[in-house]
Design a protein around this motif. Structure first.
Motif, PDB file in Angstrom:
ATOM      1  N   VAL A 148      27.863   4.214  18.458  1.00 21.96           N
ATOM      2  CA  VAL A 148      27.523   5.331  17.572  1.00 21.96           C
ATOM      3  C   VAL A 148      27.385   4.819  16.137  1.00 21.96           C
ATOM      4  O   VAL A 148      26.405   5.117  15.446  1.00 21.96           O
ATOM      5  CB  VAL A 148      28.578   6.463  17.654  1.00 21.96           C
ATOM      6  N   GLU A 149      28.350   4.033  15.688  1.00 23.36           N
ATOM      7  CA  GLU A 149      28.301   3.477  14.331  1.00 23.36           C
ATOM      8  C   GLU A 149      27.131   2.503  14.197  1.00 23.36           C
ATOM      9  O   GLU A 149      26.455   2.473  13.161  1.00 23.36           O
ATOM     10  CB  GLU A 149      29.615   2.781  13.985  1.00 23.36           C
ATOM     11  N   LEU A 150      26.870   1.720  15.224  1.00 24.26           N
ATOM     12  CA  LEU A 150      25.730   0.804  15.207  1.00 24.26           C
ATOM     13  C   LEU A 150      24.424   1.596  15.070  1.00 24.26           C
ATOM     14  O   LEU A 150      23.565   1.247  14.261  1.00 24.26           O
ATOM     15  CB  LEU A 150      25.697  -0.056  16.471  1.00 24.26           C
TER      16      LEU A 150
ATOM     17  N   ILE B 123      17.715   2.832  22.113  1.00 21.58           N
ATOM     18  CA  ILE B 123      18.085   3.463  23.376  1.00 21.58           C
ATOM     19  C   ILE B 123      19.579   3.222  23.537  1.00 21.58           C
ATOM     20  O   ILE B 123      20.035   2.084  23.469  1.00 21.58           O
ATOM     21  CB  ILE B 123      17.324   2.868  24.579  1.00 21.58           C
ATOM     22  N   VAL B 124      20.334   4.294  23.727  1.00 20.23           N
ATOM     23  CA  VAL B 124      21.785   4.187  23.871  1.00 20.23           C
ATOM     24  C   VAL B 124      22.146   4.368  25.340  1.00 20.23           C
ATOM     25  O   VAL B 124      21.681   5.294  25.998  1.00 20.23           O
ATOM     26  CB  VAL B 124      22.509   5.247  23.006  1.00 20.23           C
ATOM     27  N   MET B 125      22.993   3.458  25.839  1.00 21.58           N
ATOM     28  CA  MET B 125      23.481   3.529  27.221  1.00 21.58           C
ATOM     29  C   MET B 125      24.968   3.834  27.197  1.00 21.58           C
ATOM     30  O   MET B 125      25.660   3.439  26.258  1.00 21.58           O
ATOM     31  CB  MET B 125      23.313   2.177  27.928  1.00 21.58           C
ATOM     32  N   THR B 126      25.433   4.509  28.230  1.00 24.09           N
ATOM     33  CA  THR B 126      26.863   4.749  28.332  1.00 24.09           C
ATOM     34  C   THR B 126      27.281   4.919  29.783  1.00 24.09           C
ATOM     35  O   THR B 126      26.504   5.398  30.609  1.00 24.09           O
ATOM     36  CB  THR B 126      27.286   5.987  27.526  1.00 24.09           C
ATOM     37  N   GLY B 127      28.494   4.518  30.072  1.00 21.47           N
ATOM     38  CA  GLY B 127      29.091   4.745  31.377  1.00 21.47           C
ATOM     39  C   GLY B 127      29.875   6.042  31.389  1.00 21.47           C
ATOM     40  O   GLY B 127      30.418   6.443  32.411  1.00 21.47           O
TER      41      GLY B 127
ATOM     42  N   VAL C  80      24.627  14.008  21.906  1.00 11.77           N
ATOM     43  CA  VAL C  80      24.101  14.815  20.801  1.00 11.77           C
ATOM     44  C   VAL C  80      24.222  14.036  19.493  1.00 11.77           C
ATOM     45  O   VAL C  80      23.275  13.995  18.689  1.00 11.77           O
ATOM     46  CB  VAL C  80      24.826  16.170  20.716  1.00 11.77           C
ATOM     47  N   GLU C  81      25.365  13.384  19.280  1.00 15.34           N
ATOM     48  CA  GLU C  81      25.586  12.654  18.033  1.00 15.34           C
ATOM     49  C   GLU C  81      24.585  11.517  17.844  1.00 15.34           C
ATOM     50  O   GLU C  81      23.961  11.403  16.788  1.00 15.34           O
ATOM     51  CB  GLU C  81      27.016  12.104  17.982  1.00 15.34           C
ATOM     52  N   VAL C  82      24.405  10.674  18.882  1.00 15.06           N
ATOM     53  CA  VAL C  82      23.487   9.544  18.710  1.00 15.06           C
ATOM     54  C   VAL C  82      22.037   9.999  18.616  1.00 15.06           C
ATOM     55  O   VAL C  82      21.237   9.391  17.898  1.00 15.06           O
ATOM     56  CB  VAL C  82      23.658   8.452  19.798  1.00 15.06           C
ATOM     57  N   LEU C  83      21.692  11.059  19.302  1.00 12.33           N
ATOM     58  CA  LEU C  83      20.327  11.570  19.197  1.00 12.33           C
ATOM     59  C   LEU C  83      20.074  12.153  17.806  1.00 12.33           C
ATOM     60  O   LEU C  83      19.004  11.970  17.240  1.00 12.33           O
ATOM     61  CB  LEU C  83      20.037  12.593  20.295  1.00 12.33           C
ATOM     62  N   LYS C  84      21.078  12.806  17.236  1.00 10.76           N
ATOM     63  CA  LYS C  84      20.952  13.313  15.863  1.00 10.76           C
ATOM     64  C   LYS C  84      20.845  12.163  14.860  1.00 10.76           C
ATOM     65  O   LYS C  84      20.186  12.294  13.842  1.00 10.76           O
ATOM     66  CB  LYS C  84      22.146  14.195  15.492  1.00 10.76           C
ATOM     67  N   LEU C  85      21.507  11.059  15.152  1.00  7.35           N
ATOM     68  CA  LEU C  85      21.465   9.892  14.265  1.00  7.35           C
ATOM     69  C   LEU C  85      20.137   9.138  14.352  1.00  7.35           C
ATOM     70  O   LEU C  85      19.859   8.282  13.526  1.00  7.35           O
ATOM     71  CB  LEU C  85      22.615   8.933  14.583  1.00  7.35           C
ATOM     72  N   GLY C  86      19.352   9.456  15.364  1.00  6.57           N
ATOM     73  CA  GLY C  86      18.043   8.828  15.451  1.00  6.57           C
ATOM     74  C   GLY C  86      17.761   8.047  16.713  1.00  6.57           C
ATOM     75  O   GLY C  86      16.697   7.430  16.824  1.00  6.57           O
TER      76      GLY C  86
ATOM     77  N   SER D  55      16.410   7.187  20.276  1.00  7.77           N
ATOM     78  CA  SER D  55      15.219   7.694  20.959  1.00  7.77           C
ATOM     79  C   SER D  55      15.515   8.176  22.370  1.00  7.77           C
ATOM     80  O   SER D  55      14.805   9.024  22.893  1.00  7.77           O
ATOM     81  CB  SER D  55      14.162   6.590  21.039  1.00  7.77           C
ATOM     82  N   ASP D  56      16.548   7.616  22.996  1.00  2.00           N
ATOM     83  CA  ASP D  56      16.895   8.012  24.365  1.00  2.00           C
ATOM     84  C   ASP D  56      18.373   7.721  24.613  1.00  2.00           C
ATOM     85  O   ASP D  56      18.984   6.919  23.910  1.00  2.00           O
ATOM     86  CB  ASP D  56      16.026   7.258  25.372  1.00  2.00           C
ATOM     87  N   TYR D  57      18.906   8.371  25.628  1.00  2.00           N
ATOM     88  CA  TYR D  57      20.316   8.264  26.007  1.00  2.00           C
ATOM     89  C   TYR D  57      20.337   8.121  27.520  1.00  2.00           C
ATOM     90  O   TYR D  57      19.881   9.024  28.236  1.00  2.00           O
ATOM     91  CB  TYR D  57      21.042   9.529  25.548  1.00  2.00           C
ATOM     92  N   ILE D  58      20.836   7.001  28.018  1.00  2.00           N
ATOM     93  CA  ILE D  58      20.819   6.717  29.453  1.00  2.00           C
ATOM     94  C   ILE D  58      22.240   6.523  29.954  1.00  2.00           C
ATOM     95  O   ILE D  58      23.036   5.815  29.340  1.00  2.00           O
ATOM     96  CB  ILE D  58      19.994   5.449  29.741  1.00  2.00           C
ATOM     97  N   VAL D  59      22.545   7.146  31.087  1.00  2.00           N
ATOM     98  CA  VAL D  59      23.886   7.061  31.670  1.00  2.00           C
ATOM     99  C   VAL D  59      23.917   5.948  32.719  1.00  2.00           C
ATOM    100  O   VAL D  59      23.029   5.845  33.558  1.00  2.00           O
ATOM    101  CB  VAL D  59      24.285   8.418  32.310  1.00  2.00           C
ATOM    102  N   LYS D  60      24.950   5.103  32.618  1.00  2.00           N
ATOM    103  CA  LYS D  60      25.183   4.044  33.603  1.00  2.00           C
ATOM    104  C   LYS D  60      25.894   4.654  34.814  1.00  2.00           C
ATOM    105  O   LYS D  60      26.688   5.566  34.640  1.00  2.00           O
ATOM    106  CB  LYS D  60      26.077   2.947  33.023  1.00  2.00           C
ATOM    107  N   PRO D  61      25.711   4.157  35.970  1.00  2.00           N
ATOM    108  CA  PRO D  61      24.744   3.129  36.336  1.00  2.00           C
ATOM    109  C   PRO D  61      23.334   3.718  36.334  1.00  2.00           C
ATOM    110  O   PRO D  61      23.120   4.855  36.718  1.00  2.00           O
ATOM    111  CB  PRO D  61      25.167   2.708  37.734  1.00  2.00           C
ATOM    112  N   PHE D  62      22.394   2.931  35.883  1.00  2.00           N
ATOM    113  CA  PHE D  62      21.006   3.366  35.835  1.00  2.00           C
ATOM    114  C   PHE D  62      20.178   2.430  36.709  1.00  2.00           C
ATOM    115  O   PHE D  62      20.576   1.301  36.985  1.00  2.00           O
ATOM    116  CB  PHE D  62      20.472   3.356  34.408  1.00  2.00           C
ATOM    117  N   SER D  63      19.047   2.914  37.143  1.00  2.00           N
ATOM    118  CA  SER D  63      18.158   2.052  37.923  1.00  2.00           C
ATOM    119  C   SER D  63      17.325   1.221  36.964  1.00  2.00           C
ATOM    120  O   SER D  63      17.096   1.613  35.814  1.00  2.00           O
ATOM    121  CB  SER D  63      17.247   2.891  38.815  1.00  2.00           C
TER     122      SER D  63
END
Length: 152
Positions: free
Chosen positions: A64-66, A80-84, A92-98, A100-108
């Motif tokens: 988030v800080e990055l 693009i931010v990934m998270t487990g 919401v926070e990272v999308l508001k910070l700019g 472009s996408d938010y992906i949940v792990k595990p992802f294909s």
């Protein structure tokens, strides 16, 4: 001729880094890997980066800080931010910070490839500007030379 987009992958999990590096390289991208936010910020200072793909939970500075620091300093670099941990507040926070996408792990692999393609496509104008600046800087560097003549 435009150069290949350069992706910075930021994650403290070596398996994720390896998987993303292999996938992005296979897709024709240049890839740099950083295992923490501080290293990622140094890479952004030293290299031309067209996309950052970062985990949200990192040692030291968080994703988030990055994201916030990248948006402040390199606002034309998509993220693009990934998270487990699929937490709505973080998304919401990272999308508001700019981001472009938010992906949940595990992802294909297909999901991250599609997200990357779409984000780079949307940011294509900014990527082209960065590449032109890179070419101008490489081709017209005069060092510390100064001149007042019109020919120069």
């Amino acid at each position: 001729m435009p150069s290949r987009p350069h992706i910075l992958v930021v994650d403290d999990d070596p398996l994720i880094c390896d998987q993303l590096e292999r996938s992005f390289t296979h897709d024709g991208y240049n890839v740099t890997v950083a295992t923490d936010a501080e290293h990622a910020l140094q890479v952004l200072e030293d290299e031309y980066i067209d996309l950052v793909v970062t985990d949200i939970r990192l040692p030291g500075l968080s994703g988030v800080e990055l994201t916030k620091r990248i948006a402040e300093r390199w606002s034309d670099v998509p993220i693009i931010v990934m998270t487990g941990y699929a937490e709505i507040e973080n998304a919401v926070e990272v999308l508001k910070l700019g981001a472009s996408d938010y992906i949940v792990k595990p992802f294909s692999v297909a999901a991250i490839q599609e997200s990357t393609r779409l984000v780079l496509e949307k940011a294509g104008f900014y990527t082209e500007i960065r590449q032109l600046r890179r070419q101008l800087k490489a081709g017209y560097f005069f060092g510390r030379m100064q001149s007042r003549s019109p020919e120069m």
